[in-house]
Design a protein around this motif. Structure first.
Motif, PDB file in Angstrom:
ATOM      1  N   THR A  63       0.889  -1.198  -0.044  1.00  0.00           N
ATOM      2  CA  THR A  63       0.003  -0.025  -0.134  1.00  0.00           C
ATOM      3  C   THR A  63       0.862   1.307   0.081  1.00  0.00           C
ATOM      4  O   THR A  63       2.135   1.086   0.358  1.00  0.00           O
ATOM      5  CB  THR A  63      -0.692  -0.241   1.169  1.00  0.00           C
ATOM      6  OG1 THR A  63      -1.892   1.047   1.139  1.00  0.00           O
ATOM      7  CG2 THR A  63      -0.382   0.273   2.439  1.00  0.00           C
ATOM      8  N   GLU A  64       0.515   2.390  -0.417  1.00  0.00           N
ATOM      9  CA  GLU A  64       1.002   3.450  -0.587  1.00  0.00           C
ATOM     10  C   GLU A  64       0.025   4.720  -0.571  1.00  0.00           C
ATOM     11  O   GLU A  64      -1.200   4.724  -0.998  1.00  0.00           O
ATOM     12  CB  GLU A  64       1.964   3.598  -1.833  1.00  0.00           C
ATOM     13  CG  GLU A  64       1.136   3.612  -3.126  1.00  0.00           C
ATOM     14  CD  GLU A  64       2.196   3.850  -4.402  1.00  0.00           C
ATOM     15  OE1 GLU A  64       3.185   4.394  -4.180  1.00  0.00           O
ATOM     16  OE2 GLU A  64       1.719   3.211  -5.478  1.00  0.00           O
ATOM     17  N   ASN A  65       0.564   5.885  -0.018  1.00  0.00           N
ATOM     18  CA  ASN A  65      -0.414   7.062   0.201  1.00  0.00           C
ATOM     19  C   ASN A  65       0.183   8.330  -0.239  1.00  0.00           C
ATOM     20  O   ASN A  65       1.476   8.354  -0.515  1.00  0.00           O
ATOM     21  CB  ASN A  65      -0.891   7.144   1.483  1.00  0.00           C
ATOM     22  CG  ASN A  65       0.193   7.643   2.499  1.00  0.00           C
ATOM     23  OD1 ASN A  65       1.121   7.814   2.256  1.00  0.00           O
ATOM     24  ND2 ASN A  65      -0.411   8.207   3.560  1.00  0.00           N
ATOM     25  N   VAL A  66      -0.217   9.223  -0.357  1.00  0.00           N
ATOM     26  CA  VAL A  66      -0.050  10.807  -0.419  1.00  0.00           C
ATOM     27  C   VAL A  66      -0.930  11.524   0.330  1.00  0.00           C
ATOM     28  O   VAL A  66      -2.130  11.276   0.023  1.00  0.00           O
ATOM     29  CB  VAL A  66       0.134  11.216  -2.015  1.00  0.00           C
ATOM     30  CG1 VAL A  66       0.373  12.802  -1.854  1.00  0.00           C
ATOM     31  CG2 VAL A  66       0.854  10.562  -2.973  1.00  0.00           C
ATOM     32  N   ALA A  67      -0.386  11.964   1.390  1.00  0.00           N
ATOM     33  CA  ALA A  67      -1.444  12.528   2.328  1.00  0.00           C
ATOM     34  C   ALA A  67      -0.915  14.083   2.732  1.00  0.00           C
ATOM     35  O   ALA A  67       0.156  14.538   2.759  1.00  0.00           O
ATOM     36  CB  ALA A  67      -1.312  11.849   3.673  1.00  0.00           C
ATOM     37  N   ARG A  68      -2.014  14.871   2.731  1.00  0.00           N
ATOM     38  CA  ARG A  68      -1.769  16.365   3.138  1.00  0.00           C
ATOM     39  C   ARG A  68      -1.447  16.343   4.701  1.00  0.00           C
ATOM     40  O   ARG A  68      -2.059  15.333   5.266  1.00  0.00           O
ATOM     41  CB  ARG A  68      -2.876  17.217   2.838  1.00  0.00           C
ATOM     42  CG  ARG A  68      -3.002  18.557   3.436  1.00  0.00           C
ATOM     43  CD  ARG A  68      -3.824  19.489   3.057  1.00  0.00           C
ATOM     44  NE  ARG A  68      -3.740  20.777   3.355  1.00  0.00           N
ATOM     45  CZ  ARG A  68      -4.599  21.934   3.638  1.00  0.00           C
ATOM     46  NH1 ARG A  68      -6.019  21.368   3.686  1.00  0.00           N
ATOM     47  NH2 ARG A  68      -4.197  23.092   3.933  1.00  0.00           N
ATOM     48  N   HIS A  69      -0.824  17.143   5.144  1.00  0.00           N
ATOM     49  CA  HIS A  69      -0.650  17.180   6.745  1.00  0.00           C
ATOM     50  C   HIS A  69      -2.258  17.464   7.351  1.00  0.00           C
ATOM     51  O   HIS A  69      -3.024  17.635   6.887  1.00  0.00           O
ATOM     52  CB  HIS A  69       0.074  18.510   7.155  1.00  0.00           C
ATOM     53  CG  HIS A  69      -0.290  19.704   6.614  1.00  0.00           C
ATOM     54  ND1 HIS A  69      -1.457  20.520   7.277  1.00  0.00           N
ATOM     55  CD2 HIS A  69       0.131  20.518   5.557  1.00  0.00           C
ATOM     56  CE1 HIS A  69      -1.700  21.616   6.542  1.00  0.00           C
ATOM     57  NE2 HIS A  69      -0.850  21.531   5.548  1.00  0.00           N
ATOM     58  N   GLY A  70      -2.110  17.059   8.717  1.00  0.00           N
ATOM     59  CA  GLY A  70      -3.346  17.188   9.358  1.00  0.00           C
ATOM     60  C   GLY A  70      -3.639  18.643   9.745  1.00  0.00           C
ATOM     61  O   GLY A  70      -2.984  19.561   9.345  1.00  0.00           O
ATOM     62  N   ARG A 125      -5.933  17.954  16.944  1.00  0.00           N
ATOM     63  CA  ARG A 125      -6.929  17.561  16.026  1.00  0.00           C
ATOM     64  C   ARG A 125      -6.042  16.858  14.870  1.00  0.00           C
ATOM     65  O   ARG A 125      -6.362  15.779  14.276  1.00  0.00           O
ATOM     66  CB  ARG A 125      -7.697  18.518  15.557  1.00  0.00           C
ATOM     67  CG  ARG A 125      -8.981  18.035  14.674  1.00  0.00           C
ATOM     68  CD  ARG A 125      -9.981  18.976  14.330  1.00  0.00           C
ATOM     69  NE  ARG A 125     -11.153  18.293  13.853  1.00  0.00           N
ATOM     70  CZ  ARG A 125     -12.455  18.659  14.144  1.00  0.00           C
ATOM     71  NH1 ARG A 125     -12.675  20.057  14.775  1.00  0.00           N
ATOM     72  NH2 ARG A 125     -13.255  18.054  13.797  1.00  0.00           N
ATOM     73  N   GLY A 126      -5.100  17.606  14.289  1.00  0.00           N
ATOM     74  CA  GLY A 126      -4.450  16.948  13.085  1.00  0.00           C
ATOM     75  C   GLY A 126      -3.878  15.728  13.368  1.00  0.00           C
ATOM     76  O   GLY A 126      -3.601  14.586  12.519  1.00  0.00           O
ATOM     77  N   ALA A 127      -3.004  15.645  14.610  1.00  0.00           N
ATOM     78  CA  ALA A 127      -2.336  14.643  14.965  1.00  0.00           C
ATOM     79  C   ALA A 127      -3.372  13.480  14.824  1.00  0.00           C
ATOM     80  O   ALA A 127      -2.988  12.094  14.538  1.00  0.00           O
ATOM     81  CB  ALA A 127      -1.459  14.596  16.042  1.00  0.00           C
ATOM     82  N   THR A 163       7.515  21.187   9.038  1.00  0.00           N
ATOM     83  CA  THR A 163       7.291  20.516  10.453  1.00  0.00           C
ATOM     84  C   THR A 163       6.181  19.956  10.510  1.00  0.00           C
ATOM     85  O   THR A 163       5.938  18.840  11.061  1.00  0.00           O
ATOM     86  CB  THR A 163       7.437  21.726  11.440  1.00  0.00           C
ATOM     87  OG1 THR A 163       8.842  22.091  11.736  1.00  0.00           O
ATOM     88  CG2 THR A 163       7.416  20.975  13.051  1.00  0.00           C
ATOM     89  N   ARG A 164       5.003  20.574  10.022  1.00  0.00           N
ATOM     90  CA  ARG A 164       3.810  20.051  10.276  1.00  0.00           C
ATOM     91  C   ARG A 164       3.678  18.471   9.213  1.00  0.00           C
ATOM     92  O   ARG A 164       2.838  17.754   9.604  1.00  0.00           O
ATOM     93  CB  ARG A 164       2.640  21.196   9.742  1.00  0.00           C
ATOM     94  CG  ARG A 164       2.749  21.595   8.239  1.00  0.00           C
ATOM     95  CD  ARG A 164       1.457  22.472   8.175  1.00  0.00           C
ATOM     96  NE  ARG A 164       1.710  23.138   6.885  1.00  0.00           N
ATOM     97  CZ  ARG A 164       2.429  24.377   6.775  1.00  0.00           C
ATOM     98  NH1 ARG A 164       3.031  24.911   7.681  1.00  0.00           N
ATOM     99  NH2 ARG A 164       2.321  25.003   5.819  1.00  0.00           N
ATOM    100  N   ALA A 165       4.091  18.469   8.222  1.00  0.00           N
ATOM    101  CA  ALA A 165       4.279  17.191   7.558  1.00  0.00           C
ATOM    102  C   ALA A 165       4.982  16.172   8.148  1.00  0.00           C
ATOM    103  O   ALA A 165       4.415  15.146   8.242  1.00  0.00           O
ATOM    104  CB  ALA A 165       4.872  17.538   6.121  1.00  0.00           C
ATOM    105  N   THR A 166       6.248  16.529   8.697  1.00  0.00           N
ATOM    106  CA  THR A 166       6.969  15.451   9.476  1.00  0.00           C
ATOM    107  C   THR A 166       6.006  15.106  10.814  1.00  0.00           C
ATOM    108  O   THR A 166       6.103  13.792  11.068  1.00  0.00           O
ATOM    109  CB  THR A 166       8.266  16.034  10.028  1.00  0.00           C
ATOM    110  OG1 THR A 166       9.005  16.455   8.720  1.00  0.00           O
ATOM    111  CG2 THR A 166       9.084  14.887  10.579  1.00  0.00           C
TER     112      THR A 166
END
Length: 450
Positions: A63-70, A125-127, A163-166
């Protein structure tokens, strides 16, 4: 604790976190979710219990993804400072209405919450959005993650380096480990790849940066949208609810519009900080029609700058080709045996998700705008809240059969967009009419890779 028990416990914990995270803002703002645009908090778009069954004889192998940060804090305090400055000026002139007098404390709470975690950083919330998505991914593919843990296959994690993506990557992998503790030893540390996951800022896309900076067609389209009389009307209505008529009359149309749009920016950011603000929201300071209009203005900007854009032009999304190529390459490597990763996880931004959605032809991102007819909700289905909410994601699951008719294993791909089973573009033919599963060879053909 065995894997099933661990996953069940993690899902229960995630549900509790969701209920705590939702807060008062969601209860009061549920009906207005369409006006938050790309700041909309994440929610999966399909009940996992309604996914199509995997075709007989096929087993998940990758499986693989591309995700925006939360969900995150706003980038800076500029909008809050501007709103507070005008409120203070009005207070000195005895120019606030009863409602207007209630606004400054709410804004200060919002700014304090953003400052407490760092402007632009991932919120609680994003986490939680990322952790829950990870747990649902495990539940969807239990055999895969059992096999990854048993065979010690690496889980590759890549981010933009922001930082938010990591932090989103770390939250997602923490969710995986909560559901399957044995994965802890196979999850690689996040690596930064700006060419792949922050491509809009890279030198090779100077044409895109020039488009944003001084393209006359773009400037004219955005000016036409902003000049719509409804913008001034919504701003005037917003101002007159918060300020006395005498004070409002001292403000020019430009000042009223600047204030209202700054207030909207705070309004749309508030749900993402629901935990840090303990449910503080700004919903009552903007009527639903006014909020929806300012949301449309933001959507128009996103559409022209990052989405399908103008008819006949590809500058806003062709640069996502590097990301589409990598999605294919990782799936192909797994299928032909040259790749050893059990999963590849990528964490990025709206500036990458929106172009990729247009390049893939995902729902809502297929229609460009004629320069003579500006983008509007009436003539185009593109909506920021659906295309790229916080934690938006595109996932490809790869399944393998024992053998095909020639004695070789065959591979199927299923795509999920914000966790909804989603068809590939019309040129691609699924294994059966209405199926969400596509032969990898067929996808390579219809995307011109074979």
């Amino acid at each position: 604790m065995n894997r099933t028990a661990a996953l069940a416990a993690a899902l229960t914990t995630a549900l509790a976190a969701t209920l705590a995270t939702a807060g008062t803002a969601d209860a009061q703002g549920q009906a207005r979710s369409d006006s938050y645009g790309t700041k909309t908090p994440y929610a999966p778009q399909q009940d996992p219990g309604r996914y199509q069954p995997v075709p007989a004889g096929y087993t998940p192998v990758f499986t693989e993804n591309v995700a925006r940060h939360g969900s995150r804090a706003m980038s800076d305090s500029e909008d809050g400072d501007a709103v507070l400055a005008l409120l203070a000026r009005a207070e000195q002139a005895d120019g606030l209405t009863g409602l207007g007098a209630q606004l400054a404390p709410q804004v200060r709470t919002l700014l304090a919450a953003a400052a407490s975690i760092g402007y632009g950083n991932l919120s609680a919330r994003g986490a939680d959005e990322q952790r829950q998505t990870a747990l649902r991914t495990e539940r969807r593919l239990p055999g895969l993650f059992d096999a990854i843990a048993a065979r010690h296959e690496p889980i590759v994690v890549e981010t933009s380096g922001v930082t938010r993506a990591t932090a989103s990557a770390n939250a997602f992998t923490a969710g995986l480990v909560a559901g399957e503790p044995a994965l802890a030893g196979v999850i690689a540390a996040p690596v930064t790849d700006k060419n792949l996951l922050y491509f809009h800022k890279q030198p090779q896309n100077a044409d895109y940066q020039a488009y944003l900076a001084h393209d006359p067609q773009l400037a004219a389209a955005l000016a036409a949208v902003d000049a719509d009389p409804r913008t001034a009307e919504a701003a005037r209505h917003t101002v007159r609810r918060l300020f006395t008529a005498a004070f409002a009359d001292t403000l020019t149309t430009e000042q009223q519009t600047a204030f209202a749009r700054a207030l909207y920016a705070l309004y749309s950011a508030a749900p993402d900080l629901a935990v840090e603000t303990h449910g503080t929201d700004l919903d009552r300071f903007l009527t639903p029609p006014d909020a929806q209009w300012f949301g449309y203005l933001d959507d128009a900007e996103e559409f022209y700058q990052k989405g399908p854009g103008f008819t006949g032009r590809t500058v806003t999304y062709k640069m996502a080709g590097v990301l589409l190529d990598d999605l294919f390459a990782q799936a192909e490597h797994r299928a032909d045996g040259t790749g050893t990763a059990g999963a590849v996880l990528r964490f990025t931004h709206a500036e990458e998700i929106e172009p990729l959605a247009a390049l893939l032809g995902l729902p809502g991102s297929t229609r460009q705008a004629d320069p003579a007819e500006p983008y509007s909700y009436a003539n185009n289905p593109w909506r920021g809240a659906q295309v790229s909410p916080m934690a938006a994601n595109i996932q490809w699951d790869v399944y393998r059969s024992a053998t095909d008719g020639k004695g070789e294993p065959s591979h199927l791909v299923r795509m999920l967009y914000n966790e909804r089973e989603t068809a590939f573009k019309a040129d691609c033919h699924p294994i059966a009419e209405g199926s969400s599963f596509y032969d990898l060879d067929e996808l390579e053909r219809c995307f011109g890779r074979s």
